[in-house]
Design a protein around this motif. Structure first.
Motif, PDB file in Angstrom:
ATOM      1  N   UNK A   1       0.840  -1.206   0.000  1.00  0.00           N
ATOM      2  CA  UNK A   1       0.000   0.000   0.000  1.00  0.00           C
ATOM      3  C   UNK A   1       0.871   1.250   0.000  1.00  0.00           C
ATOM      4  N   UNK A   2       0.443   2.254  -0.737  1.00  0.00           N
ATOM      5  CA  UNK A   2       1.171   3.511  -0.763  1.00  0.00           C
ATOM      6  C   UNK A   2       0.354   4.656  -0.161  1.00  0.00           C
ATOM      7  N   UNK A   3      -0.965   4.461  -0.038  1.00  0.00           N
ATOM      8  CA  UNK A   3      -1.819   5.511   0.526  1.00  0.00           C
ATOM      9  C   UNK A   3      -2.420   5.101   1.874  1.00  0.00           C
ATOM     10  N   UNK A   4      -2.775   3.841   2.014  1.00  0.00           N
ATOM     11  CA  UNK A   4      -3.387   3.354   3.252  1.00  0.00           C
ATOM     12  C   UNK A   4      -2.311   2.821   4.193  1.00  0.00           C
ATOM     13  N   UNK A   5      -2.599   2.884   5.497  1.00  0.00           N
ATOM     14  CA  UNK A   5      -1.634   2.427   6.498  1.00  0.00           C
ATOM     15  C   UNK A   5      -2.129   1.215   7.272  1.00  0.00           C
ATOM     16  N   UNK A   6      -3.139   0.540   6.778  1.00  0.00           N
ATOM     17  CA  UNK A   6      -3.653  -0.663   7.437  1.00  0.00           C
ATOM     18  C   UNK A   6      -2.583  -1.742   7.453  1.00  0.00           C
TER      19      UNK A   6
ATOM     20  N   UNK B   1     -13.968  -1.151   1.718  1.00  0.00           N
ATOM     21  CA  UNK B   1     -12.617  -0.977   2.254  1.00  0.00           C
ATOM     22  C   UNK B   1     -11.659  -2.005   1.655  1.00  0.00           C
ATOM     23  N   UNK B   2     -12.112  -3.242   1.539  1.00  0.00           N
ATOM     24  CA  UNK B   2     -11.274  -4.278   0.922  1.00  0.00           C
ATOM     25  C   UNK B   2     -10.842  -3.831  -0.469  1.00  0.00           C
ATOM     26  N   UNK B   3     -11.773  -3.363  -1.260  1.00  0.00           N
ATOM     27  CA  UNK B   3     -11.451  -2.931  -2.627  1.00  0.00           C
ATOM     28  C   UNK B   3     -10.530  -1.716  -2.634  1.00  0.00           C
ATOM     29  N   UNK B   4     -10.754  -0.773  -1.723  1.00  0.00           N
ATOM     30  CA  UNK B   4      -9.864   0.393  -1.620  1.00  0.00           C
ATOM     31  C   UNK B   4      -8.427  -0.055  -1.349  1.00  0.00           C
ATOM     32  N   UNK B   5      -8.275  -0.941  -0.364  1.00  0.00           N
ATOM     33  CA  UNK B   5      -6.942  -1.428   0.003  1.00  0.00           C
ATOM     34  C   UNK B   5      -6.297  -2.213  -1.136  1.00  0.00           C
ATOM     35  N   UNK B   6      -7.084  -3.057  -1.790  1.00  0.00           N
ATOM     36  CA  UNK B   6      -6.547  -3.865  -2.881  1.00  0.00           C
ATOM     37  C   UNK B   6      -6.127  -3.010  -4.073  1.00  0.00           C
ATOM     38  N   UNK B   7      -6.909  -2.002  -4.390  1.00  0.00           N
ATOM     39  CA  UNK B   7      -6.533  -1.114  -5.501  1.00  0.00           C
ATOM     40  C   UNK B   7      -5.213  -0.415  -5.204  1.00  0.00           C
ATOM     41  N   UNK B   8      -5.072   0.072  -3.993  1.00  0.00           N
ATOM     42  CA  UNK B   8      -3.840   0.742  -3.590  1.00  0.00           C
ATOM     43  C   UNK B   8      -2.663  -0.236  -3.602  1.00  0.00           C
ATOM     44  N   UNK B   9      -2.851  -1.399  -2.968  1.00  0.00           N
ATOM     45  CA  UNK B   9      -1.771  -2.373  -2.859  1.00  0.00           C
ATOM     46  C   UNK B   9      -1.370  -2.944  -4.217  1.00  0.00           C
ATOM     47  N   UNK B  10      -2.324  -3.174  -5.090  1.00  0.00           N
ATOM     48  CA  UNK B  10      -1.983  -3.718  -6.417  1.00  0.00           C
ATOM     49  C   UNK B  10      -1.129  -2.737  -7.205  1.00  0.00           C
TER      50      UNK B  10
END
Length: 163
Positions: free
Chosen positions: A118-123, A139-148
């Protein structure tokens, strides 16, 4: 060209890991990189083996343009550990399970957590949305988009180093 092989893993392979698979495939296609990678997903357990992704996860993913088409399968030991270059867990428990399941001579450097990219989220993990409401799936999709996106940047920098 030898493809890099990536396996996304969650507990049952019906919410997070099939979503990671779909998001990653879509991101790779967007960046015109899909010919360089083989993407798959699996679960720690085989409880949902052969089942499609959770209908709620499918619905939320579809609203963002992702199709969750894979069927649930359990991780195959030791085959998957040797087949894939990167095995990416959705949370700390999945990471612990993968570490315990890994064959004796397995290279643990292949293991990582999705949120490591992840570059934007800190989870510190991608939370399981199964028992929650709509916000959890989003939230899952938000995190996955960022992490991918972060994972693609990392992998592409590795490709450049090996040229």
């Amino acid at each position: 060209m030898i493809k890099k092989k990536i396996l996304f893993v969650c507990l049952g392979n019906i919410c997070r890991s099939p979503s990671a698979e779909a998001v990653m495939k879509a991101k790779l296609e967007k960046h015109q990189l899909n010919d360089k990678y083989l993407i798959d997903s699996a679960g720690i357990t085989g409880f949902h083996e052969g089942s499609p992704a959770d209908h709620r996860m499918q619905q939320h993913a579809f609203q963002r343009g992702y199709l969750l088409t894979s069927l649930s399968r359990p991780i195959q030991i030791p085959t998957d550990f040797y087949k894939y270059d990167h095995i990416i867990a959705m949370d700390k428990e999945n990471m612990s399970d993968l570490t315990a399941l890994a064959p004796d001579n397995f290279n643990s450097e292949k293991l990582s957590k999705m949120t490591d990219y992840c570059t934007h989220f800190t989870h510190d993990s991608v939370p399981d949305p199964y028992y929650g409401g709509a916000a959890g799936f989003e939230l899952v999709l938000d995190l996955l988009e960022d992490a991918c996106e972060g994972l693609i940047k990392k992998l592409e920098s590795e490709w450049i180093c090996f040229r």
